[in-house]
Design a protein around this motif. Structure first.
Motif, PDB file in Angstrom:
ATOM      1  N   PRO A 113     -13.872  -0.929  -1.618  1.00  0.00           N
ATOM      2  CA  PRO A 113     -14.512  -0.161  -0.477  1.00  0.00           C
ATOM      3  C   PRO A 113     -16.200  -0.536  -0.461  1.00  0.00           C
ATOM      4  CG  PRO A 113     -14.419   1.463  -2.270  1.00  0.00           C
ATOM      5  CD  PRO A 113     -13.810   0.108  -2.721  1.00  0.00           C
ATOM      6  N   CYS A 114     -16.741  -0.602   0.863  1.00  0.00           N
ATOM      7  CA  CYS A 114     -18.082  -1.084   1.019  1.00  0.00           C
ATOM      8  C   CYS A 114     -19.103   0.228   0.567  1.00  0.00           C
ATOM      9  CB  CYS A 114     -18.225  -1.219   2.603  1.00  0.00           C
ATOM     10  SG  CYS A 114     -20.022  -1.267   3.017  1.00  0.00           S
ATOM     11  N   ALA A 115     -20.091  -0.112   0.083  1.00  0.00           N
ATOM     12  CA  ALA A 115     -20.789   0.927  -0.344  1.00  0.00           C
ATOM     13  C   ALA A 115     -21.684   1.592   0.754  1.00  0.00           C
ATOM     14  CB  ALA A 115     -21.946   0.400  -1.299  1.00  0.00           C
ATOM     15  N   ALA A 116     -21.719   1.149   1.926  1.00  0.00           N
ATOM     16  CA  ALA A 116     -22.460   1.596   2.983  1.00  0.00           C
ATOM     17  C   ALA A 116     -21.362   2.732   3.618  1.00  0.00           C
ATOM     18  CB  ALA A 116     -23.082   0.734   3.777  1.00  0.00           C
ATOM     19  N   CYS A 117     -20.281   2.037   4.052  1.00  0.00           N
ATOM     20  CA  CYS A 117     -19.524   2.734   5.110  1.00  0.00           C
ATOM     21  C   CYS A 117     -18.142   3.125   4.424  1.00  0.00           C
ATOM     22  CB  CYS A 117     -19.355   2.204   6.280  1.00  0.00           C
ATOM     23  SG  CYS A 117     -18.530   0.649   6.181  1.00  0.00           S
ATOM     24  N   GLY A 118     -17.806   2.623   3.317  1.00  0.00           N
ATOM     25  CA  GLY A 118     -16.348   3.035   2.753  1.00  0.00           C
ATOM     26  C   GLY A 118     -15.196   1.964   3.346  1.00  0.00           C
ATOM     27  N   ARG A 137     -17.855  -9.402   2.259  1.00  0.00           N
ATOM     28  CA  ARG A 137     -18.579  -8.580   3.339  1.00  0.00           C
ATOM     29  C   ARG A 137     -17.653  -7.548   4.018  1.00  0.00           C
ATOM     30  NH1 ARG A 137     -18.524 -13.573   7.743  1.00  0.00           N
ATOM     31  NH2 ARG A 137     -16.110 -13.662   7.904  1.00  0.00           N
ATOM     32  N   CYS A 138     -18.445  -6.763   4.649  1.00  0.00           N
ATOM     33  CA  CYS A 138     -17.751  -5.422   5.377  1.00  0.00           C
ATOM     34  C   CYS A 138     -17.622  -5.798   6.832  1.00  0.00           C
ATOM     35  CB  CYS A 138     -18.663  -4.294   5.182  1.00  0.00           C
ATOM     36  SG  CYS A 138     -17.947  -2.783   6.164  1.00  0.00           S
ATOM     37  N   GLU A 139     -16.427  -5.826   7.245  1.00  0.00           N
ATOM     38  CA  GLU A 139     -16.284  -6.222   8.620  1.00  0.00           C
ATOM     39  C   GLU A 139     -16.808  -5.138   9.718  1.00  0.00           C
ATOM     40  OE1 GLU A 139     -13.740  -9.028   9.845  1.00  0.00           O
ATOM     41  OE2 GLU A 139     -14.485  -9.621   7.627  1.00  0.00           O
ATOM     42  N   SER A 140     -16.923  -4.018   9.063  1.00  0.00           N
ATOM     43  CA  SER A 140     -17.449  -2.657   9.676  1.00  0.00           C
ATOM     44  C   SER A 140     -18.813  -2.656  10.022  1.00  0.00           C
ATOM     45  CB  SER A 140     -16.953  -1.591   9.264  1.00  0.00           C
ATOM     46  OG  SER A 140     -17.392  -0.355  10.073  1.00  0.00           O
ATOM     47  N   CYS A 141     -19.566  -2.670   8.852  1.00  0.00           N
ATOM     48  CA  CYS A 141     -21.113  -2.563   9.189  1.00  0.00           C
ATOM     49  C   CYS A 141     -21.704  -3.798   8.929  1.00  0.00           C
ATOM     50  CB  CYS A 141     -21.631  -1.474   8.116  1.00  0.00           C
ATOM     51  SG  CYS A 141     -21.726  -1.791   6.682  1.00  0.00           S
ATOM     52  N   GLY A 142     -21.108  -4.793   8.095  1.00  0.00           N
ATOM     53  CA  GLY A 142     -21.939  -6.018   7.912  1.00  0.00           C
ATOM     54  C   GLY A 142     -22.383  -6.404   6.404  1.00  0.00           C
TER      55      GLY A 142
HETATM   56 ZN    ZN Z   1     -19.451  -1.472   5.477  1.00  0.00          ZN
END
Ligand code: ZN
Length: 204
Positions: free
Chosen positions: A22-27, A46-51
């Motif tokens: 999971p992304c540290a910023a948005c999960g 990379r996170c496809e949601s928040c970048g």
């Molecule tokens: Zn994210």
């Protein structure tokens, strides 16, 4: 048998797993972006949601926030924008991918991260000097064995002859690369894809 075939319904979280932590910023699950390279602690996801970009083993929000706090003083931060044009054209040669980098931020990733401690991003402005420097170094990186030889934390080439050629390339390409990066960065900024950004955060 007829009627027994069903489309399996899986929750979104099923996309997460050992390869997609999971992304540290948005999960949201992280996906592979760049393979491990010299100067980096591991492959980059990379996170496809928040970048948000993460080098090596992904950590928790608290760790990403600590890294973020190192990028500025008080409530003013400056990031090399992973959502910026230089990151897009540079890929593995993007100047924001510095030696020892751990988290690679976007405005949206910062927004979601600071929300963990009840802060909001008050403003996110293009940072002209840092943006042009990031674009310039990214262009130079495409012609050298090492990376970030002038801007940011550098990764030098392994062999002495490569390092000699690298410095020659920097000298020869400095002015032409500036002549290209200047208009490129201005266009990027006009499209809100500037390569570096100054952020102001404040408490809710
Ligand atoms: Zn994210």
């Amino acid at each position: 048998m007829e009627g027994t075939q069903r489309t399996p319904v899986v929750p979104l979280e099923a996309g997460a797993g050992p390869d997609n932590p999971p992304c540290a910023a948005c999960g949201e699950p992280l996906f592979g972006w760049i393979d491990q390279r010299p100067g980096l602690a591991g492959p980059v996801r990379r996170c496809e949601s928040c970048g948000l970009g993460v080098v090596g083993t992904p950590g928790e929000a608290a760790e990403a926030l600590r890294e973020l706090d190192r990028l500025g003083e008080g409530q003013a931060l400056r990031i090399a924008d992973r959502d910026g044009f230089a990151a897009w054209i540079g890929g593995a040669g993007w100047a924001g991918l510095e030696r020892g980098a751990r988290y690679l931020f976007t405005t949206e990733a910062v927004r979601r991260l600071v929300a963990h401690r009840d802060q909001v991003v008050k403003s996110a402005r293009w940072s002209p000097g840092a943006g042009i420097a990031t674009m310039w170094q990214t262009l130079i990186n495409s012609a050298t064995f090492g990376r970030n030889l002038v801007v940011g934390r550098s990764v030098e080439a392994k062999k002495p002859w490569q390092r000699r050629i690298d410095w020659l390339a920097v000298v020869i390409l400095a002015v032409p690369a500036l002549a290209i990066s200047l208009p490129l960065e201005l266009v990027a900024a006009a499209c809100r894809k500037g390569s570096a950004r100054s952020l102001e955060v404040e408490l809710l």
